[in-house]
Design a protein around this motif. Structure first.
Motif, PDB file in Angstrom:
ATOM      1  N   PHE A   7     -32.444  19.588 -87.815  1.00  0.00           N
ATOM      2  CA  PHE A   7     -32.321  21.267 -88.390  1.00  0.00           C
ATOM      3  C   PHE A   7     -30.718  21.350 -88.683  1.00  0.00           C
ATOM      4  O   PHE A   7     -30.306  21.383 -87.708  1.00  0.00           O
ATOM      5  CB  PHE A   7     -32.792  22.064 -87.004  1.00  0.00           C
ATOM      6  CG  PHE A   7     -33.849  21.927 -86.536  1.00  0.00           C
ATOM      7  CD1 PHE A   7     -35.271  21.820 -87.701  1.00  0.00           C
ATOM      8  CD2 PHE A   7     -34.440  22.324 -85.261  1.00  0.00           C
ATOM      9  CE1 PHE A   7     -36.138  22.060 -87.079  1.00  0.00           C
ATOM     10  CE2 PHE A   7     -35.881  21.904 -84.894  1.00  0.00           C
ATOM     11  CZ  PHE A   7     -36.752  22.089 -85.802  1.00  0.00           C
ATOM     12  N   ALA A   8     -30.330  20.883 -90.019  1.00  0.00           N
ATOM     13  CA  ALA A   8     -29.946  20.832 -91.063  1.00  0.00           C
ATOM     14  C   ALA A   8     -28.956  22.547 -90.560  1.00  0.00           C
ATOM     15  O   ALA A   8     -27.351  22.713 -90.245  1.00  0.00           O
ATOM     16  CB  ALA A   8     -29.235  20.538 -91.918  1.00  0.00           C
ATOM     17  N   GLU A   9     -29.307  23.865 -90.822  1.00  0.00           N
ATOM     18  CA  GLU A   9     -28.988  25.378 -90.618  1.00  0.00           C
ATOM     19  C   GLU A   9     -27.538  25.832 -89.804  1.00  0.00           C
ATOM     20  O   GLU A   9     -29.381  24.867 -89.054  1.00  0.00           O
ATOM     21  CB  GLU A   9     -30.159  25.992 -92.004  1.00  0.00           C
ATOM     22  CG  GLU A   9     -30.427  25.719 -93.054  1.00  0.00           C
ATOM     23  CD  GLU A   9     -31.236  25.027 -93.220  1.00  0.00           C
ATOM     24  OE1 GLU A   9     -32.011  24.917 -94.219  1.00  0.00           O
ATOM     25  OE2 GLU A   9     -31.770  23.778 -92.586  1.00  0.00           O
ATOM     26  N   ASP A  10     -27.177  26.163 -89.586  1.00  0.00           N
ATOM     27  CA  ASP A  10     -26.726  26.780 -88.721  1.00  0.00           C
ATOM     28  C   ASP A  10     -27.315  28.392 -88.050  1.00  0.00           C
ATOM     29  O   ASP A  10     -27.832  28.260 -86.865  1.00  0.00           O
ATOM     30  CB  ASP A  10     -24.409  27.159 -88.568  1.00  0.00           C
ATOM     31  CG  ASP A  10     -24.040  25.777 -88.570  1.00  0.00           C
ATOM     32  OD1 ASP A  10     -24.531  24.727 -87.915  1.00  0.00           O
ATOM     33  OD2 ASP A  10     -23.037  26.092 -89.317  1.00  0.00           O
ATOM     34  N   GLY A  11     -27.294  28.356 -89.415  1.00  0.00           N
ATOM     35  CA  GLY A  11     -28.678  30.044 -89.262  1.00  0.00           C
ATOM     36  C   GLY A  11     -30.068  29.940 -88.416  1.00  0.00           C
ATOM     37  O   GLY A  11     -30.230  30.245 -87.642  1.00  0.00           O
ATOM     38  N   LEU A  12     -30.479  28.660 -88.466  1.00  0.00           N
ATOM     39  CA  LEU A  12     -31.731  28.251 -88.392  1.00  0.00           C
ATOM     40  C   LEU A  12     -31.542  28.059 -86.478  1.00  0.00           C
ATOM     41  O   LEU A  12     -32.537  27.927 -85.873  1.00  0.00           O
ATOM     42  CB  LEU A  12     -32.530  26.872 -88.490  1.00  0.00           C
ATOM     43  CG  LEU A  12     -33.828  26.710 -88.405  1.00  0.00           C
ATOM     44  CD1 LEU A  12     -35.074  27.447 -87.963  1.00  0.00           C
ATOM     45  CD2 LEU A  12     -34.327  24.964 -88.807  1.00  0.00           C
ATOM     46  N   ILE A  13     -30.203  26.943 -86.504  1.00  0.00           N
ATOM     47  CA  ILE A  13     -30.386  26.788 -84.957  1.00  0.00           C
ATOM     48  C   ILE A  13     -29.805  28.124 -84.209  1.00  0.00           C
ATOM     49  O   ILE A  13     -30.561  28.312 -82.874  1.00  0.00           O
ATOM     50  CB  ILE A  13     -28.787  26.136 -85.116  1.00  0.00           C
ATOM     51  CG1 ILE A  13     -29.857  24.491 -85.205  1.00  0.00           C
ATOM     52  CG2 ILE A  13     -28.636  25.835 -83.787  1.00  0.00           C
ATOM     53  CD1 ILE A  13     -28.012  23.781 -85.796  1.00  0.00           C
ATOM     54  N   ALA A  14     -29.025  28.702 -85.001  1.00  0.00           N
ATOM     55  CA  ALA A  14     -28.867  30.443 -83.781  1.00  0.00           C
ATOM     56  C   ALA A  14     -30.495  30.867 -83.914  1.00  0.00           C
ATOM     57  O   ALA A  14     -30.198  31.581 -82.657  1.00  0.00           O
ATOM     58  CB  ALA A  14     -27.385  31.105 -85.073  1.00  0.00           C
TER      59      ALA A  14
END
Length: 215
Positions: free
Chosen positions: A14-21
């Protein structure tokens, strides 16, 4: 441990910070005990699990009530069939049972399609999940169609060993027979032959796998 830390350690794809958030905000960290039924056939899929640790066994339940083993889920994985059912707004087609104490992130199903449209790494993760499960299902089908029962038992035990990270498989001959679509008598006879060859050591409700089995 914060969910963000769990994701970075167990799901580095999971590379995108938005997805992790968004996962950290919307997902619930859950635990279950060995033997707990997590998903029943015919039930509404309310979440998709991301396995943090432990092992979950996925089985197909036939109309006559017999259960057929499909595959295991381990750390860093999710269930392809659960993804398929929630994307298609269908009820569960499988039974999921914890093989050992587990911890997983429960993702709300209403966000799966939304993430697929906005986050490339989520799409890649889903595609890799489908490919891995498809490959395993092909191996299972090949085993059923072309392998003798003794080879299927050996393959089953080795998969259990890898999934549970142990050479001691706590199970019964009846359980193996049910999951392989055979009879207890046939499984017991072949396991005894395997023991005579030094491949396993049979105990009470347990089978100790020997190095020769993996040779």
């Amino acid at each position: 441990m914060l969910i963000e830390e769990v994701l970075k350690r167990r799901f580095p794809a999971f590379a995108e910070d938005g997805l992790i958030a968004e996962i950290a905000e919307k997902a619930q960290l859950r635990t279950c005990n060995a033997g707990d039924v997590i998903i029943e056939p015919g039930s509404t899929i309310r979440f998709v699990p991301l396995i943090v640790f432990g092992s979950i066994k996925i089985m197909r339940v036939e109309p006559n009530g017999s259960e057929v083993y499909l595959y295991h889920l381990g750390m860093g994985q999710t269930c392809a069939l659960s993804l398929t059912c929630c994307m298609g707004h269908k009820a569960s087609e499988v039974k999921a049972v914890a093989e050992e104490d587990c911890e997983f992130l429960a993702l709300p199903v209403n966000l799966i399609e939304d993430w697929a449209g906005r986050f490339r790494s989520w799409n890649v993760f889903m595609l890799n999940t489908y490919q891995a499960r498809f490959d395993e299902l092909l191996q299972t089908l090949d085993s059923i169609a072309f392998s003798k029962l003794d080879q299927r038992i050996a393959d089953y035990l080795k998969k259990q060993s890898v999934a549970l990270k142990t050479k001691r498989i706590e199970t019964t001959h009846q359980q193996i027979a049910v999951e392989l679509g055979s009879t207890r008598e046939a499984v017991s006879r072949l396991l005894k032959q395997m023991e005579n060859k030094g491949l396993v050591v049979l105990g009470r409700n347990a089978i100790e796998l020997q190095p020769l089995l993996f040779a």
